[in-house]
Write an enzyme that holds these catalytic residues in place. Structure first.
Site, PDB file in Angstrom:
ATOM      1  N   HIS A   1       0.823  -1.216   0.000  1.00 14.88           N
ATOM      2  CA  HIS A   1       0.000   0.000   0.000  1.00 14.88           C
ATOM      3  C   HIS A   1       0.858   1.267   0.000  1.00 14.88           C
ATOM      4  O   HIS A   1       0.501   2.282   0.590  1.00 14.88           O
ATOM      5  CB  HIS A   1      -0.941   0.023   1.214  1.00 14.88           C
ATOM      6  CG  HIS A   1      -1.895  -1.131   1.257  1.00 14.88           C
ATOM      7  ND1 HIS A   1      -3.070  -1.157   0.550  1.00 14.88           N
ATOM      8  CD2 HIS A   1      -1.837  -2.325   1.915  1.00 14.88           C
ATOM      9  CE1 HIS A   1      -3.701  -2.300   0.768  1.00 14.88           C
ATOM     10  NE2 HIS A   1      -2.960  -3.033   1.595  1.00 14.88           N
TER      11      HIS A   1
ATOM     12  N   ASN B   1     -10.034  -3.705   1.437  1.00 13.20           N
ATOM     13  CA  ASN B   1      -9.657  -3.576   0.032  1.00 13.20           C
ATOM     14  C   ASN B   1     -10.890  -3.306  -0.822  1.00 13.20           C
ATOM     15  O   ASN B   1     -12.011  -3.312  -0.315  1.00 13.20           O
ATOM     16  CB  ASN B   1      -8.963  -4.853  -0.467  1.00 13.20           C
ATOM     17  CG  ASN B   1      -7.538  -4.999   0.028  1.00 13.20           C
ATOM     18  OD1 ASN B   1      -6.847  -4.013   0.273  1.00 13.20           O
ATOM     19  ND2 ASN B   1      -7.092  -6.229   0.183  1.00 13.20           N
TER      20      ASN B   1
END
Length: 500
Positions: free
Chosen positions: A54, A127
């Site tokens: 990320h 997500n």
């Protein structure tokens, strides 16, 4: 000319910020130029370690508003009444790419929200896909290594990528999602967010429920095709980051409707699917979601580094009324996120303004360490128990007990249901013919870079999910469909040995 006076980091006025102190006009720079040394030393350390995953992301502030009464399910204060609003900060990201990677890469997207509640910060760290590649945290470092760079070439490597996935059949559901057009969202505003994991909600009576979160975009789903994503990488690699900022700046505030799937423990036992397996979904036909609230983002950060790059989200940040489930993948994340934040930002990262529990001041006995920037707890006691008025535990914050049984050992996953059922249903029943064509083309384009033996092994998994699915991939790669069918009929161990 600005009326503000430039100073050093310690407040000393600076008279010249463009010329170093030197021995004569052309002489060497002097070590006693403290301002130069301070400026260079800080510059040398401006880049903190990027996130292992990320790393590339964008974010903004906003609020969450409760729109339905869920007090019978959870005693969380920020969900206690209809109309209640809680300030939030959200961050969206690509998962596998480095900080300089393109926003349109084929990759899952992170969807993290920090709620600044009156009972402390609550983080929902999910997500844009409802499932994941693996279901045990023991596999996570290995999986991420395969998505990064080859240790010898320092390049992305299709063999690494597909070798691991083809030896990990549980990944087939997420692979099918990733290589569909859902793997390349058009913007962060045009994608959903999911908890993916199952969590536990519990109410004032101590009754508990298993839940999953679904943040459904109010802007509508919009994805790139593979070709459009490739073109955007060259045209504007920061397009999604730019889109989020500019949309909020002009007052076009993105929003998401929160829907929850909720099961009693008794209902969960009767469900066909393992509710703690993150590679599976709870079909809406079996567990209909209910609408709970609205997430709105309406304020951009003033400084990206301070407010978004330093924002630290952790699935272990709960509030009374919400806690973890036995999901093996989640259990690993409860440790790993906090641990990596300590490495990246320091042991006092919770004191950074964006991470500070602003509506519930910290009162703990964790003291000192690098970058302690407040009074460090003053002269109060730094231990418990104490008789000097330090903060005391509150039994009402305890969560209801969860019955546990069995032997403590490294248990292999007991496959209650076939890993290939849900991806097959997704391919046949949810995707349109155009979706299927795009999926196969995307897979062939990427898997085509791997060795033939790995292509065969992976294509056999597609075949097990759906005969047409595997056949079309095999034909696209120029593989013998009969050989793929033969491999698909083998056990995982036999298939691995046959393609070693």
């Amino acid at each position: 000319m600005s009326k503000k006076k430039l100073t050093s980091a310690f407040g000393k006025p600076v008279g010249n910020d463009i010329s170093s102190e030197t021995a004569g006009a052309k002489g060497p720079t002097l070590m006693n130029d403290a301002h130069l040394m301070e400026k260079l030393a800080h510059f040398d350390r401006e880049r903190i370690p990027e996130r292992v995953v990320h790393a590339k992301g964008a974010g903004a502030y906003g609020y969450f508003e409760v729109t339905a009464d869920v007090s019978k399910y959870t005693k969380a204060a920020f969900l206690s009444e209809v109309g209640k609003k809680t300030e939030v900060v959200a961050r969206f990201s690509t998962v596998g790419g480095e900080k300089g990677s393109a926003d349109s890469e084929r990759d899952p997207r992170g969807f993290a929200v920090k709620f600044y509640t009156e009972e402390g910060n609550y983080d929902m760290v999910g997500n844009n896909t409802p499932v994941f590649f693996i279901r045990d945290a023991m596999k996570f470092p290995d999986f991420i290594h395969t998505q990064k760079r080859h240790p010898a070439t320092n390049c992305k490597d299709p063999d690494m990528f597909w070798d691991f996935l083809s030896l990990t059949p549980e990944s087939i559901h997420q692979v099918t999602v990733l290589f569909s057009d859902r793997g390349t969202p058009a913007t962060y505003r045009n994608m959903n967010g999911y908890s993916s994991h199952t969590y536990k909600w519990y109410n004032e009576k101590g009754e508990y429920f298993w839940v999953q979160y679904h943040f459904k975009t109010d802007q509508g789903i919009s994805n790139f095709t593979g070709e459009e994503a490739d073109a955007m990488r060259g045209k504007d690699p920061d397009h999604a980051t730019r889109d989020l900022y500019e949309s909020i700046e002009k007052g076009d505030y993105p929003s998401w409707t929160l829907e929850m799937q909720i099961l009693t423990p008794e209902q969960a036992e009767k469900l066909r699917w393992d509710i703690f397996d993150i590679t599976k979904v709870w079909p809406h036909s079996e567990v209909p979601p209910i609408t709970v609230g609205k997430l709105v983002l309406n304020r951009n950060p003033v400084n990206y580094f301070a407010e978004i790059e330093q924002a630290a989200f952790s699935p272990a940040n709960f509030v009374p009324g919400i806690t973890a489930s036995p999901d093996k993948m989640l259990q690993g994340r409860l440790f790993s996120y906090h641990d990596t934040h300590i490495h990246r930002l320091g042991p006092n990262y919770h004191l950074i303004p964006v991470n500070r529990p602003k509506n519930s001041p910290e009162m703990s006995y964790q003291r000192d360490a690098f970058m302690r920037v407040d009074d460090g707890g003053g002269s109060g006691p730094n231990y418990w128990p104490n008789s000097f008025g330090g903060p005391a535990p509150d039994e009402s914050a305890n969560e209801p007990p969860l019955p546990i049984e069995g032997q403590a050992t490294r248990h292999a996953y007991e496959l209650v249901d076939d890993d290939f059922v849900q991806p097959g249903n997704l391919y046949r029943d949810v995707m349109t013919e155009q979706d299927r064509a795009n999926l196969v083309r995307n897979i062939v384009g990427h898997l085509g870079g791997a060795q033939k033996r790995i292509q065969l092994r992976q294509t056999a998994l597609f075949y097990k999910a759906d005969k047409d699915y595997g056949t079309r991939v095999a034909q696209g790669l120029g593989l013998d469909v009969g050989e793929v069918e033969k491999l698909a009929a083998m056990t995982q161990e036999e298939r691995a040995a046959a393609t070693a």
